[in-house]
Design a protein around this motif. Structure first.
Motif, PDB file in Angstrom:
ATOM      1  N   LYS A 189      -8.121   5.567   3.757  1.00 55.42           N
ATOM      2  CA  LYS A 189      -8.392   5.180   2.375  1.00 55.42           C
ATOM      3  C   LYS A 189      -8.730   3.697   2.231  1.00 55.42           C
ATOM      4  O   LYS A 189      -9.548   3.323   1.397  1.00 55.42           O
ATOM      5  CB  LYS A 189      -7.182   5.518   1.508  1.00 55.42           C
ATOM      6  N   TYR A 190      -8.101   2.844   3.037  1.00 53.47           N
ATOM      7  CA  TYR A 190      -8.268   1.404   2.912  1.00 53.47           C
ATOM      8  C   TYR A 190      -8.855   0.774   4.172  1.00 53.47           C
ATOM      9  O   TYR A 190      -8.486  -0.331   4.557  1.00 53.47           O
ATOM     10  CB  TYR A 190      -6.924   0.743   2.597  1.00 53.47           C
ATOM     11  N   LEU A 213       0.821  -1.210   0.000  1.00 56.58           N
ATOM     12  CA  LEU A 213       0.000   0.000   0.000  1.00 56.58           C
ATOM     13  C   LEU A 213       0.858   1.263   0.000  1.00 56.58           C
ATOM     14  O   LEU A 213       0.518   2.248  -0.658  1.00 56.58           O
ATOM     15  CB  LEU A 213      -0.955  -0.004   1.194  1.00 56.58           C
ATOM     16  N   SER A 240     -10.139  -2.930   3.753  1.00 59.05           N
ATOM     17  CA  SER A 240      -9.150  -3.994   3.539  1.00 59.05           C
ATOM     18  C   SER A 240      -8.161  -4.116   4.694  1.00 59.05           C
ATOM     19  O   SER A 240      -7.499  -5.144   4.832  1.00 59.05           O
ATOM     20  CB  SER A 240      -8.401  -3.779   2.229  1.00 59.05           C
TER      21      SER A 240
END
Length: 142
Positions: free
Chosen positions: A44-45, A29, A48
């Motif tokens: 943002k993630y 990432l 996940s």
């Protein structure tokens, strides 16, 4: 831009296989989003990273300690605090970081070993021996 992408992909393929799974996930990432901070990646993630969300900052610290990333500026987050951003290191930078860390650890170990020669209490000697073993482990992990 194309050269940067090629360098990133080449660096990733060389390094990624040597990293444990969680570090590898965060490093991947970082390669995609650099410069970035742990907080930015979480925002943002979040979906996940939810299985390791509490440990993202810890993974950044591990990657920094082993020379995979370096600080690359700061930004002010929404709470008004200054946060560090990181970027991946080049192969040469990583070698330089590892060599510097190695020398620091060797110097620290030498000082501790020289202290063992002195007239220390058994408890202090035991603590020094444990610290020497810890440094040896860190040296092996570099």
């Amino acid at each position: 831009m194309i050269q940067t992408t090629q360098n990133r992909n080449r660096t990733y393929s060389l390094i990624v296989d040597n990293l444990p799974a969680k570090r590898r996930q965060i490093y991947q990432l970082i390669l995609q989003e650099y410069p970035c901070s742990p907080q930015e990646l979480l925002q943002k993630y979040s979906e996940s990273l939810k299985n390791i969300s509490r440990n993202v900052a810890m993974r950044f610290t591990e990657l920094r300690e082993y020379g995979y990333i370096v600080e690359y500026g700061t930004y002010i987050n929404d709470t008004g605090h200054s946060c560090a951003r990181y970027r991946p290191t080049s192969k040469e930078e990583r070698i330089e970081i590892i060599n510097k860390k190695y020398q620091e650890l060797v110097d620290k170990k030498d000082k501790l070993v020289s202290d063992l020669i002195k007239n220390l209490s058994p408890l202090t000697k035991e603590m020094v021996v444990k610290e020497v073993k810890k440094i040896d482990n860190q040296l092996n992990n570099l």
